[in-house]
Design a protein around this motif. Structure first.
Motif, PDB file in Angstrom:
ATOM      1  N   ALA A 257     -14.440  23.964  -7.142  1.00 41.20           N
ATOM      2  CA  ALA A 257     -15.849  23.697  -7.436  1.00 41.20           C
ATOM      3  C   ALA A 257     -16.291  22.336  -7.871  1.00 41.20           C
ATOM      4  CB  ALA A 257     -16.623  24.731  -8.497  1.00 41.20           C
ATOM      5  N   ASP A 258     -15.220  21.776  -8.756  1.00 41.38           N
ATOM      6  CA  ASP A 258     -15.340  20.482  -9.329  1.00 41.38           C
ATOM      7  C   ASP A 258     -14.427  19.405  -8.344  1.00 41.38           C
ATOM      8  OD1 ASP A 258     -12.905  21.277  -9.735  1.00 41.38           O
ATOM      9  OD2 ASP A 258     -12.826  20.493 -11.850  1.00 41.38           O
ATOM     10  N   LEU A 259     -14.453  19.594  -7.186  1.00 42.97           N
ATOM     11  CA  LEU A 259     -13.524  18.992  -6.379  1.00 42.97           C
ATOM     12  C   LEU A 259     -14.141  17.461  -6.360  1.00 42.97           C
ATOM     13  CD1 LEU A 259     -10.885  18.511  -4.521  1.00 42.97           C
ATOM     14  CD2 LEU A 259     -12.339  19.112  -2.634  1.00 42.97           C
ATOM     15  N   PHE A 260     -15.246  17.283  -6.157  1.00 43.20           N
ATOM     16  CA  PHE A 260     -15.914  15.969  -6.014  1.00 43.20           C
ATOM     17  C   PHE A 260     -16.052  15.207  -7.156  1.00 43.20           C
ATOM     18  CE2 PHE A 260     -16.750  18.290  -2.079  1.00 43.20           C
ATOM     19  CZ  PHE A 260     -16.720  17.327  -0.902  1.00 43.20           C
ATOM     20  N   GLU A 261     -15.733  15.828  -8.067  1.00 36.45           N
ATOM     21  CA  GLU A 261     -15.741  14.975  -9.540  1.00 36.45           C
ATOM     22  C   GLU A 261     -14.217  14.778  -9.976  1.00 36.45           C
ATOM     23  OE1 GLU A 261     -17.490  17.911 -12.318  1.00 36.45           O
ATOM     24  OE2 GLU A 261     -19.192  18.543 -10.804  1.00 36.45           O
ATOM     25  N   ARG A 262     -13.325  14.951  -9.572  1.00 38.25           N
ATOM     26  CA  ARG A 262     -12.051  14.672  -9.807  1.00 38.25           C
ATOM     27  C   ARG A 262     -11.724  13.423  -9.461  1.00 38.25           C
ATOM     28  NH1 ARG A 262      -8.962  20.272  -7.283  1.00 38.25           N
ATOM     29  NH2 ARG A 262     -10.319  21.531  -8.594  1.00 38.25           N
ATOM     30  N   GLU A 263     -10.710  12.660 -10.100  1.00 35.92           N
ATOM     31  CA  GLU A 263     -10.383  11.281  -9.947  1.00 35.92           C
ATOM     32  C   GLU A 263      -9.196  11.287  -8.550  1.00 35.92           C
ATOM     33  OE1 GLU A 263      -8.253   7.530 -12.031  1.00 35.92           O
ATOM     34  OE2 GLU A 263      -8.730   9.166 -13.108  1.00 35.92           O
ATOM     35  N   GLU A 264      -9.465  10.244  -7.815  1.00 32.94           N
ATOM     36  CA  GLU A 264      -8.831  10.272  -6.563  1.00 32.94           C
ATOM     37  C   GLU A 264      -7.616   9.188  -6.761  1.00 32.94           C
ATOM     38  OE1 GLU A 264     -10.099  10.914  -2.417  1.00 32.94           O
ATOM     39  OE2 GLU A 264     -11.956   9.894  -3.323  1.00 32.94           O
ATOM     40  N   ARG A 265      -6.315   9.529  -6.290  1.00 33.59           N
ATOM     41  CA  ARG A 265      -5.446   8.540  -6.549  1.00 33.59           C
ATOM     42  C   ARG A 265      -4.631   8.368  -5.042  1.00 33.59           C
ATOM     43  NH1 ARG A 265      -0.822   9.614 -10.391  1.00 33.59           N
ATOM     44  NH2 ARG A 265      -0.698  11.380  -9.116  1.00 33.59           N
ATOM     45  N   TYR A 266      -4.614   7.176  -4.249  1.00 39.23           N
ATOM     46  CA  TYR A 266      -3.976   7.057  -3.297  1.00 39.23           C
ATOM     47  C   TYR A 266      -3.949   5.472  -2.959  1.00 39.23           C
ATOM     48  CZ  TYR A 266      -8.788   6.658  -0.590  1.00 39.23           C
ATOM     49  OH  TYR A 266     -10.033   6.206  -0.225  1.00 39.23           O
ATOM     50  N   THR A 267      -3.098   5.127  -1.852  1.00 40.65           N
ATOM     51  CA  THR A 267      -2.875   3.694  -1.581  1.00 40.65           C
ATOM     52  C   THR A 267      -2.949   3.449  -0.119  1.00 40.65           C
ATOM     53  OG1 THR A 267      -1.094   3.800  -3.472  1.00 40.65           O
ATOM     54  CG2 THR A 267      -0.998   2.032  -1.534  1.00 40.65           C
ATOM     55  N   VAL A 268      -3.703   2.565   0.171  1.00 36.60           N
ATOM     56  CA  VAL A 268      -4.140   2.222   1.714  1.00 36.60           C
ATOM     57  C   VAL A 268      -3.109   1.352   2.087  1.00 36.60           C
ATOM     58  CG1 VAL A 268      -5.540   1.410   3.333  1.00 36.60           C
ATOM     59  CG2 VAL A 268      -6.473   2.849   1.338  1.00 36.60           C
ATOM     60  N   LEU A 269      -2.235   1.758   3.031  1.00 40.89           N
ATOM     61  CA  LEU A 269      -1.268   0.555   3.692  1.00 40.89           C
ATOM     62  C   LEU A 269      -1.500   0.285   5.370  1.00 40.89           C
ATOM     63  CD1 LEU A 269       1.923   2.009   1.975  1.00 40.89           C
ATOM     64  CD2 LEU A 269       0.675  -0.010   1.277  1.00 40.89           C
ATOM     65  N   ASP A 270      -1.084  -0.894   5.579  1.00 39.46           N
ATOM     66  CA  ASP A 270      -1.120  -1.217   7.165  1.00 39.46           C
ATOM     67  C   ASP A 270      -0.359   0.034   7.998  1.00 39.46           C
ATOM     68  OD1 ASP A 270      -2.811  -3.189   6.916  1.00 39.46           O
ATOM     69  OD2 ASP A 270      -1.359  -4.916   6.602  1.00 39.46           O
ATOM     70  N   ASN A 271      -0.603  -0.038   9.246  1.00 36.36           N
ATOM     71  CA  ASN A 271       0.201   0.679  10.211  1.00 36.36           C
ATOM     72  C   ASN A 271       1.527  -0.038  10.434  1.00 36.36           C
ATOM     73  OD1 ASN A 271       1.142   2.385  12.115  1.00 36.36           O
ATOM     74  ND2 ASN A 271      -0.558   1.955  13.501  1.00 36.36           N
ATOM     75  N   ASN A 272       2.358   0.117   9.135  1.00 40.23           N
ATOM     76  CA  ASN A 272       3.607  -0.666   9.452  1.00 40.23           C
ATOM     77  C   ASN A 272       4.927  -0.036   8.770  1.00 40.23           C
ATOM     78  OD1 ASN A 272       5.418  -2.807   8.104  1.00 40.23           O
ATOM     79  ND2 ASN A 272       4.676  -3.860   9.922  1.00 40.23           N
ATOM     80  N   ILE A 273       5.686   0.428   9.546  1.00 35.82           N
ATOM     81  CA  ILE A 273       6.873   1.286   8.869  1.00 35.82           C
ATOM     82  C   ILE A 273       7.837   0.627   7.805  1.00 35.82           C
ATOM     83  CG2 ILE A 273       8.644   0.882  10.673  1.00 35.82           C
ATOM     84  CD1 ILE A 273       9.410   3.732  10.572  1.00 35.82           C
ATOM     85  N   ALA A 274       7.594  -0.842   7.787  1.00 33.73           N
ATOM     86  CA  ALA A 274       8.503  -1.364   6.862  1.00 33.73           C
ATOM     87  C   ALA A 274       7.638  -1.375   5.426  1.00 33.73           C
ATOM     88  CB  ALA A 274       8.800  -2.747   7.485  1.00 33.73           C
ATOM     89  N   GLY A 275       6.374  -1.335   5.759  1.00 38.32           N
ATOM     90  CA  GLY A 275       5.547  -1.565   4.483  1.00 38.32           C
ATOM     91  C   GLY A 275       5.669   0.048   3.697  1.00 38.32           C
ATOM     92  N   VAL A 276       5.501   0.835   4.649  1.00 36.37           N
ATOM     93  CA  VAL A 276       5.634   2.318   4.005  1.00 36.37           C
ATOM     94  C   VAL A 276       6.929   2.520   3.490  1.00 36.37           C
ATOM     95  CG1 VAL A 276       5.681   4.662   4.859  1.00 36.37           C
ATOM     96  CG2 VAL A 276       3.707   3.135   5.685  1.00 36.37           C
ATOM     97  N   GLN A 277       8.033   2.297   4.123  1.00 40.09           N
ATOM     98  CA  GLN A 277       9.362   2.507   3.620  1.00 40.09           C
ATOM     99  C   GLN A 277       9.524   1.624   2.174  1.00 40.09           C
ATOM    100  OE1 GLN A 277      11.939   1.800   6.771  1.00 40.09           O
ATOM    101  NE2 GLN A 277      11.855   3.716   7.700  1.00 40.09           N
ATOM    102  N   GLU A 278       8.963   0.503   2.343  1.00 39.75           N
ATOM    103  CA  GLU A 278       9.204  -0.326   0.864  1.00 39.75           C
ATOM    104  C   GLU A 278       8.230   0.241   0.129  1.00 39.75           C
ATOM    105  OE1 GLU A 278       8.188  -4.905  -0.717  1.00 39.75           O
ATOM    106  OE2 GLU A 278       7.490  -4.296   1.320  1.00 39.75           O
ATOM    107  N   PHE A 279       7.194   0.920   0.166  1.00 42.36           N
ATOM    108  CA  PHE A 279       6.631   1.557  -0.851  1.00 42.36           C
ATOM    109  C   PHE A 279       7.122   3.050  -1.465  1.00 42.36           C
ATOM    110  CE2 PHE A 279       3.370   4.863  -2.232  1.00 42.36           C
ATOM    111  CZ  PHE A 279       2.686   4.240  -3.037  1.00 42.36           C
ATOM    112  N   ILE A 280       7.852   3.498  -0.522  1.00 40.21           N
ATOM    113  CA  ILE A 280       8.581   4.800  -0.714  1.00 40.21           C
ATOM    114  C   ILE A 280       9.580   4.311  -1.881  1.00 40.21           C
ATOM    115  CG2 ILE A 280      10.141   6.554  -0.174  1.00 40.21           C
ATOM    116  CD1 ILE A 280       8.339   6.746   2.468  1.00 40.21           C
ATOM    117  N   THR A 281      10.556   3.460  -1.434  1.00 46.02           N
ATOM    118  CA  THR A 281      11.660   2.780  -2.078  1.00 46.02           C
ATOM    119  C   THR A 281      11.361   2.476  -3.583  1.00 46.02           C
ATOM    120  OG1 THR A 281      11.600   0.721  -1.308  1.00 46.02           O
ATOM    121  CG2 THR A 281      12.894   2.345  -0.410  1.00 46.02           C
ATOM    122  N   LYS A 282      10.189   1.851  -3.769  1.00 40.67           N
ATOM    123  CA  LYS A 282       9.740   1.363  -5.176  1.00 40.67           C
ATOM    124  C   LYS A 282       9.198   2.558  -6.046  1.00 40.67           C
ATOM    125  CE  LYS A 282       8.351  -3.351  -3.930  1.00 40.67           C
ATOM    126  NZ  LYS A 282       7.299  -4.169  -3.882  1.00 40.67           N
TER     127      LYS A 282
END
Length: 466
Positions: free
Chosen positions: A436-461
């Motif tokens: 019921a309180d879903l829209f009141e909860r704080e969100e956490r996510y990272t927007v990345l370019d459509n680039n596998i190297a950038g995604v893999q770098e994020f994971i390794t860090k």
């Protein structure tokens, strides 16, 4: 039980290794070397069992001796005790011989909970036994991500990285992923579509050197055999509730990645009388075009009111192709390599063999909305857009009205308020109390370019031992 790759060049593995491996080293998907088969008498004896008891009978042959029977029973009891309906997968009648099976009674309101609530427990069990850590990397078109996070967030031996297409999932779907707290949970919004996310996951599984040998990837997408295994059960459940196995059943399945309907195909091969499986798709209709005209060709992916099916590369279709080609891995590999270059077809006799069981339909947004409105007006029952596509496809493709037609209800309508509003119905779907309180909860996510190297770098860090 041993598992082999659909491309024929990877080593056969046992259940534990298949659970942790996901994609085979040759790029194929794992399938059982042989399927268990149940007699009608044995299936008939399962009438009246609880869902978890039935699940044990159907799934235990796949697990075999990898997990002691008592431990596996306990996992199943825990998995399905968190669902909000005693029947776990209740049936709702729409017409005299037409039904919807509600598969959205789990914690994240989607059918993915049936497999991913179990998968989290399986991973925890095996990783604790091995004293091993893994990184879960998955792609979602909407529902897999939240179900995977919910199922695995308490696992002590995993870090979870879920990729979703930026601004191409519903707000409820996004918030279900991005509001779950935990140091081991990471949501990545990729500036692309689901197929882009899925491609990055597959390429990362194929070459894990970016992890530096410190850990390995584990799959939560339906490339993981455990996902398919868990989904077989509710076909047996539906049949037993409606007079099976003494009468045949027909199923209509909203599908994008082909995993849910492939589970129905396996249920039939395991002895359950099923006379028809309807592949229900939206405008992203590669599966419909193949099944109706024997032409497998990728088109431009379109954004629709049913985003969980906005998929053009259906991973699990490879598992069906493997069977259609007599389990010839080289033939499957060649076919799929050619499919990246242009349209492909299979031999006519193989295609006609598939058509004995499968029908298909592609339902556009207007027809989806019309179906939502029609069912609400006639039944006072609200469908989500994916289930509405299943119902419309079932009615368009039905072969025999005397055979019960069961549409798999894949998600709760509250996950897709924009589609419900566009359909013109006056009913507003409400989230259940635990959200019921879903829209009141704080969100956490990272927007990345459509680039596998950038995604893999994020994971390794960001994985815990980095």
């Amino acid at each position: 039980m041993r598992y082999i790759s659909t491309r024929g060049e990877a080593p056969a593995l046992g259940f534990e290794d298949v659970l942790l491996t996901g994609l085979a080293t040759d790029g194929g998907l794992y399938v059982p070397e042989s399927l268990p088969h149940f007699s009608l008498e044995e299936i008939r004896s399962w009438r009246g069992l609880s869902y978890s008891e039935l699940a044990f009978n159907v799934m235990h042959p796949f697990v075999d001796d990898a997990i002691p029977a008592d431990d596996f029973r306990k996992m199943l009891d825990e998995t399905y005790s968190v669902f909000s309906h005693q029947a776990v997968a209740p049936l709702v009648q729409l017409d005299s011989n037409e039904w919807v099976m509600e598969l959205f009674r789990g914690p994240t309101l989607a059918f993915k909970d049936f497999a991913l609530q179990l998968l989290g427990r399986l991973l925890d069990y095996v990783l604790e036994k091995r004293k091993q850590h893994v990184v879960i990397m998955g792609a979602t078109s909407g529902d897999t991500g939240s179900a995977a996070i919910e199922g695995c967030r308490r696992c002590e031996h995993v870090d979870i990285f879920i990729l979703h297409p930026h601004e191409r999932v519903s707000e409820v779907q996004r918030r279900q992923m991005t509001t779950v707290t935990g140091d081991n949970i990471h949501n990545i919004a990729v500036r692309g579509n689901f197929d882009d996310c899925q491609r990055m996951v597959k390429e990362s599984f194929g070459n894990q050197s970016f992890l530096g040998g410190k850990t390995q990837l584990a799959a939560v997408n339906s490339i993981n055999w455990a996902r398919i295994m868990a989904q077989i059960v509710y076909y047996f459940q539906a049949s037993l509730a409606l007079g099976g196995p003494d009468r045949s059943m027909a199923f209509s399945v909203p599908t994008g990645n082909f995993g849910d309907i492939f589970a129905g195909y396996l249920a039939k091969k395991m002895g359950l009388p099923i006379s028809q499986l309807v592949i229900a798709t939206n405008r992203n209709d590669i599966l419909h075009r193949f099944m109706s005209g024997n032409k497998y060709e990728q088109h431009q992916l379109e954004h629709t009111l049913s985003p969980s099916m906005d998929i053009m590369v259906s991973s699990n279709f490879e598992r069906l192709l493997f069977d259609l080609h007599g389990r010839d891995g080289q033939a499957v590999k060649t076919l799929l390599e050619n499919a990246t270059k242009g349209p492909v077809s299979i031999e006519d006799y193989r295609w006609k063999h598939a058509r004995k069981l499968f029908d298909s339909d592609a339902v556009d947004d207007k027809a989806t909305c019309d179906t939502i409105r029609e069912i609400q007006e006639k039944n006072e029952y609200l469908l989500d857009p994916h289930t509405a596509i299943g119902v419309r496809a079932a009615r368009n493709c039905r072969r025999d009205s005397s055979v019960p037609m069961i549409t798999l209800g894949t998600a709760h309508p509250a996950k897709f308020p924009d589609a419900i509003a566009e359909s013109g119905v006056s009913v507003k779907p409400e989230l259940p109390a635990h959200m019921a309180d879903l829209f009141e909860r704080e969100e956490r996510y990272t927007v990345l370019d459509n680039n596998i190297a950038g995604v893999q770098e994020f994971i390794t860090k960001h994985w815990k031992n980095a």
